[in-house]
Design a protein around this motif. Sequence first.
Motif, mmCIF file in Angstrom:
data_model
loop_
_atom_site.group_PDB
_atom_site.id
_atom_site.type_symbol
_atom_site.label_atom_id
_atom_site.label_comp_id
_atom_site.label_asym_id
_atom_site.label_seq_id
_atom_site.Cartn_x
_atom_site.Cartn_y
_atom_site.Cartn_z
ATOM 1 N N ARG A 1 114.818 -70.872 62.625
ATOM 2 C CA ARG A 1 113.892 -70.132 63.479
ATOM 3 C C ARG A 1 112.460 -70.275 62.995
ATOM 4 O O ARG A 1 112.198 -70.411 61.799
ATOM 5 N N ARG A 2 111.560 -70.176 63.946
ATOM 6 C CA ARG A 2 110.134 -70.147 63.568
ATOM 7 C C ARG A 2 109.804 -68.766 63.049
ATOM 8 O O ARG A 2 110.313 -67.764 63.571
ATOM 9 N N PRO A 3 108.928 -68.680 62.105
ATOM 10 C CA PRO A 3 108.557 -67.351 61.620
ATOM 11 C C PRO A 3 107.727 -66.622 62.703
ATOM 12 O O PRO A 3 106.968 -67.232 63.433
ATOM 13 N N ASP A 4 107.955 -65.322 62.778
ATOM 14 C CA ASP A 4 107.221 -64.532 63.763
ATOM 15 C C ASP A 4 105.804 -64.312 63.239
ATOM 16 O O ASP A 4 105.609 -63.742 62.155
ATOM 17 N N LEU A 5 104.790 -64.703 63.957
ATOM 18 C CA LEU A 5 103.395 -64.643 63.503
ATOM 19 C C LEU A 5 102.787 -63.272 63.699
ATOM 20 O O LEU A 5 101.715 -62.996 63.163
ATOM 21 N N ASN A 6 103.411 -62.373 64.442
ATOM 22 C CA ASN A 6 102.866 -61.049 64.697
ATOM 23 C C ASN A 6 103.103 -60.091 63.545
ATOM 24 O O ASN A 6 102.524 -59.025 63.499
ATOM 25 N N GLU A 7 103.954 -60.395 62.642
ATOM 26 C CA GLU A 7 104.272 -59.471 61.538
ATOM 27 C C GLU A 7 103.258 -59.522 60.439
ATOM 28 O O GLU A 7 102.679 -60.417 60.037
#
Length: 135
Positions: free
Chosen positions: A129-135
Motif C-alpha cells: 500500500r501507499r502510505p497515507d499522506l494525510n497523517e
Amino acid sequence: MDLTPDPRDLEFQFIRASGPGGQNVNKVSSAVQLRFNTRGFTELPDAVRERLTRLAGRRLTADGVLILEAQRFRTQERNRADALARLAALLDAAATAPKPRRSTKPSRAQRERRLESKQHQGTAKLRRRRPDLNE
C-alpha cells in the motif's frame, strides 16, 4: 456381474455418416445407430439402472431407450463393433458402484499453516500500500 445384453434386445440401424468423405459418403450407409431398451433388460438391477441413466445423459430417450451412434470407421462391421464396445463400456461403468467418500477433518497443524499463510499474505498486501499522506 455379467451385464451382457441379449442380442435380441439390440436394434441396429445403418445410417449415412456425416462429415467429410467425398462422393462415397452420400451413397453408403456405414454409420451405425444402436438402440438398446434399458427398461426391457430385466437383469439390470435398479441401482445400476439409475447410474446408467445418469451416465447416458442425452443419449437416453424418455422411453428408456439408449441410442449410441458410431461413425468413426468406414465399414459397417467396424462401426457395429465400436457401438457394441461403447455399450459394454457404459454398462461396465454403471455396474461399478462409486466409492463412498469418507469425510475427514484437516489436522490442527494444517489449520495453523493455513492461518499463517493468510496472515503472511495479508502483511505482504499491507506493505504494498501507499502510505497515507494525510497523517
